[in-house]
Design a protein around this motif. Sequence first.
Motif, PDB file in Angstrom:
ATOM      1  N   MET A 161       0.838  -1.190   0.000  1.00 43.54           N
ATOM      2  CA  MET A 161       0.000   0.000   0.000  1.00 43.54           C
ATOM      3  C   MET A 161       0.878   1.246   0.000  1.00 43.54           C
ATOM      4  SD  MET A 161      -3.261   0.719   2.328  1.00 43.54           S
ATOM      5  CE  MET A 161      -3.149   2.060   3.446  1.00 43.54           C
ATOM      6  N   ALA A 162       0.456   2.278  -0.700  1.00 39.36           N
ATOM      7  CA  ALA A 162       1.247   3.496  -0.838  1.00 39.36           C
ATOM      8  C   ALA A 162       1.189   4.325   0.439  1.00 39.36           C
ATOM      9  CB  ALA A 162       0.732   4.316  -2.012  1.00 39.36           C
ATOM     10  N   ASP A 163       2.223   5.112   0.632  1.00 37.47           N
ATOM     11  CA  ASP A 163       2.297   6.043   1.750  1.00 37.47           C
ATOM     12  C   ASP A 163       1.152   7.046   1.628  1.00 37.47           C
ATOM     13  OD1 ASP A 163       3.057   7.717   3.771  1.00 37.47           O
ATOM     14  OD2 ASP A 163       4.928   8.374   2.854  1.00 37.47           O
ATOM     15  N   SER A 164       0.624   7.514   2.756  1.00 41.41           N
ATOM     16  CA  SER A 164      -0.519   8.428   2.730  1.00 41.41           C
ATOM     17  C   SER A 164      -0.160   9.784   2.140  1.00 41.41           C
ATOM     18  CB  SER A 164      -1.084   8.601   4.136  1.00 41.41           C
ATOM     19  OG  SER A 164      -0.112   9.194   4.966  1.00 41.41           O
ATOM     20  N   SER A 165       1.142  10.119   2.078  1.00 42.58           N
ATOM     21  CA  SER A 165       1.535  11.394   1.498  1.00 42.58           C
ATOM     22  C   SER A 165       1.726  11.298  -0.005  1.00 42.58           C
ATOM     23  CB  SER A 165       2.827  11.895   2.145  1.00 42.58           C
ATOM     24  OG  SER A 165       3.900  11.056   1.781  1.00 42.58           O
ATOM     25  N   LYS A 166       1.511  10.133  -0.569  1.00 44.12           N
ATOM     26  CA  LYS A 166       1.680   9.926  -2.001  1.00 44.12           C
ATOM     27  C   LYS A 166       0.315   9.786  -2.665  1.00 44.12           C
ATOM     28  CE  LYS A 166       6.242   8.140  -1.774  1.00 44.12           C
ATOM     29  NZ  LYS A 166       7.031   9.299  -1.812  1.00 44.12           N
ATOM     30  N   ILE A 167       0.197  10.375  -3.848  1.00 46.74           N
ATOM     31  CA  ILE A 167      -1.013  10.252  -4.639  1.00 46.74           C
ATOM     32  C   ILE A 167      -0.672   9.296  -5.775  1.00 46.74           C
ATOM     33  CG2 ILE A 167      -2.603  11.459  -6.173  1.00 46.74           C
ATOM     34  CD1 ILE A 167      -1.010  13.496  -3.574  1.00 46.74           C
ATOM     35  N   VAL A 168      -1.488   8.286  -5.972  1.00 45.81           N
ATOM     36  CA  VAL A 168      -1.213   7.260  -6.974  1.00 45.81           C
ATOM     37  C   VAL A 168      -2.056   7.518  -8.207  1.00 45.81           C
ATOM     38  CG1 VAL A 168      -1.277   4.794  -7.470  1.00 45.81           C
ATOM     39  CG2 VAL A 168      -0.667   5.575  -5.174  1.00 45.81           C
ATOM     40  N   LEU A 169      -1.379   7.579  -9.353  1.00 47.37           N
ATOM     41  CA  LEU A 169      -2.057   7.701 -10.640  1.00 47.37           C
ATOM     42  C   LEU A 169      -2.000   6.342 -11.321  1.00 47.37           C
ATOM     43  CD1 LEU A 169      -0.407  10.997 -11.923  1.00 47.37           C
ATOM     44  CD2 LEU A 169      -2.596  10.749 -10.800  1.00 47.37           C
ATOM     45  N   ASN A 170      -3.115   5.839 -11.732  1.00 48.34           N
ATOM     46  CA  ASN A 170      -3.161   4.548 -12.418  1.00 48.34           C
ATOM     47  C   ASN A 170      -3.103   4.768 -13.917  1.00 48.34           C
ATOM     48  OD1 ASN A 170      -3.481   3.011 -10.051  1.00 48.34           O
ATOM     49  ND2 ASN A 170      -5.653   3.525 -10.006  1.00 48.34           N
ATOM     50  N   GLY A 171      -2.235   4.002 -14.583  1.00 48.41           N
ATOM     51  CA  GLY A 171      -2.141   4.053 -16.038  1.00 48.41           C
ATOM     52  C   GLY A 171      -3.420   3.517 -16.651  1.00 48.41           C
ATOM     53  N   GLN A 172      -3.919   4.162 -17.691  1.00 47.08           N
ATOM     54  CA  GLN A 172      -5.185   3.751 -18.293  1.00 47.08           C
ATOM     55  C   GLN A 172      -5.030   2.496 -19.146  1.00 47.08           C
ATOM     56  OE1 GLN A 172      -6.508   7.195 -20.410  1.00 47.08           O
ATOM     57  NE2 GLN A 172      -7.140   8.258 -18.554  1.00 47.08           N
ATOM     58  N   GLU A 207       3.425   7.370  -8.680  1.00 49.45           N
ATOM     59  CA  GLU A 207       3.202   7.994  -7.373  1.00 49.45           C
ATOM     60  C   GLU A 207       3.729   9.419  -7.401  1.00 49.45           C
ATOM     61  OE1 GLU A 207       5.066   5.667  -4.354  1.00 49.45           O
ATOM     62  OE2 GLU A 207       3.564   4.097  -4.446  1.00 49.45           O
ATOM     63  N   ILE A 208       2.912  10.340  -6.922  1.00 48.44           N
ATOM     64  CA  ILE A 208       3.314  11.736  -6.800  1.00 48.44           C
ATOM     65  C   ILE A 208       3.249  12.093  -5.327  1.00 48.44           C
ATOM     66  CG2 ILE A 208       2.790  14.126  -7.391  1.00 48.44           C
ATOM     67  CD1 ILE A 208       1.536  13.138  -9.952  1.00 48.44           C
ATOM     68  N   ASP A 209       4.349  12.563  -4.784  1.00 51.14           N
ATOM     69  CA  ASP A 209       4.371  12.973  -3.383  1.00 51.14           C
ATOM     70  C   ASP A 209       3.580  14.264  -3.241  1.00 51.14           C
ATOM     71  OD1 ASP A 209       5.652  14.381  -0.907  1.00 51.14           O
ATOM     72  OD2 ASP A 209       6.237  12.264  -0.784  1.00 51.14           O
ATOM     73  N   SER A 210       2.844  14.394  -2.150  1.00 50.47           N
ATOM     74  CA  SER A 210       2.007  15.589  -1.953  1.00 50.47           C
ATOM     75  C   SER A 210       2.849  16.855  -1.877  1.00 50.47           C
ATOM     76  CB  SER A 210       1.151  15.441  -0.700  1.00 50.47           C
ATOM     77  OG  SER A 210       1.961  15.312   0.443  1.00 50.47           O
ATOM     78  N   SER A 211       4.112  16.738  -1.453  1.00 43.79           N
ATOM     79  CA  SER A 211       4.964  17.931  -1.386  1.00 43.79           C
ATOM     80  C   SER A 211       5.248  18.485  -2.778  1.00 43.79           C
ATOM     81  CB  SER A 211       6.263  17.630  -0.644  1.00 43.79           C
ATOM     82  OG  SER A 211       7.023  16.669  -1.336  1.00 43.79           O
ATOM     83  N   LEU A 263      -5.734  14.053   0.888  1.00 44.85           N
ATOM     84  CA  LEU A 263      -6.784  13.261   0.250  1.00 44.85           C
ATOM     85  C   LEU A 263      -7.907  13.064   1.247  1.00 44.85           C
ATOM     86  CD1 LEU A 263      -4.652  10.479  -1.469  1.00 44.85           C
ATOM     87  CD2 LEU A 263      -5.895  12.307  -2.609  1.00 44.85           C
ATOM     88  N   ASP A 264      -9.156  13.229   0.805  1.00 42.61           N
ATOM     89  CA  ASP A 264     -10.271  12.945   1.696  1.00 42.61           C
ATOM     90  C   ASP A 264     -10.586  11.449   1.651  1.00 42.61           C
ATOM     91  OD1 ASP A 264     -11.652  12.567  -0.675  1.00 42.61           O
ATOM     92  OD2 ASP A 264     -13.075  14.201  -0.365  1.00 42.61           O
ATOM     93  N   ASP A 265     -11.636  11.037   2.327  1.00 47.09           N
ATOM     94  CA  ASP A 265     -11.991   9.617   2.412  1.00 47.09           C
ATOM     95  C   ASP A 265     -12.316   9.003   1.054  1.00 47.09           C
ATOM     96  OD1 ASP A 265     -11.637   9.761   5.129  1.00 47.09           O
ATOM     97  OD2 ASP A 265     -13.758  10.163   5.538  1.00 47.09           O
TER      98      ASP A 265
END
Length: 151
Positions: free
Chosen positions: A1-12, A19-23, A67-69
Amino acid sequence: MADSSKIVLNGQNNGDEIEIDSSVLEVIMGIAAEKVDGVAALHGDVRSGLNRVLGREDRGRGVTVKLDDDRNLIADVYVSVVAGGYVPKIAMNLQKSLKQQVLQMTDLTLKEINVHVVGLEFTEDEEDGSGTSKLFSDIDEKSSNESTRKS
């Protein structure tokens, strides 16, 4: 599972993940916010204050991304605006600019951009020689004139 500070983009097409870090998003939005007319400064938290003391540049100061719920992106921006500016218009321009910049650079959509105006900044033209603003100068003059009349 990815770190909560990372946003995961799924390839189509191929199922790859990015993964993009929130910073990174905070830096993108911090730079974009500084360029909006009417924004005087961004205000950071303790972490950005510590970075400044240590001599580190903190381009993302004043911006937090979470990220919200439902996995939607929410940004909070803490700014000072130039005195005399129309705050609602500055806030709308700020929201529009940040949303557009994040979409353009990451293909992510921000669900919310909360603008927190935490201060006003006056130009030197709007200050008198003592360094205090003329925001209440008319009131001060009227009260001093009334007090001299009563004496």
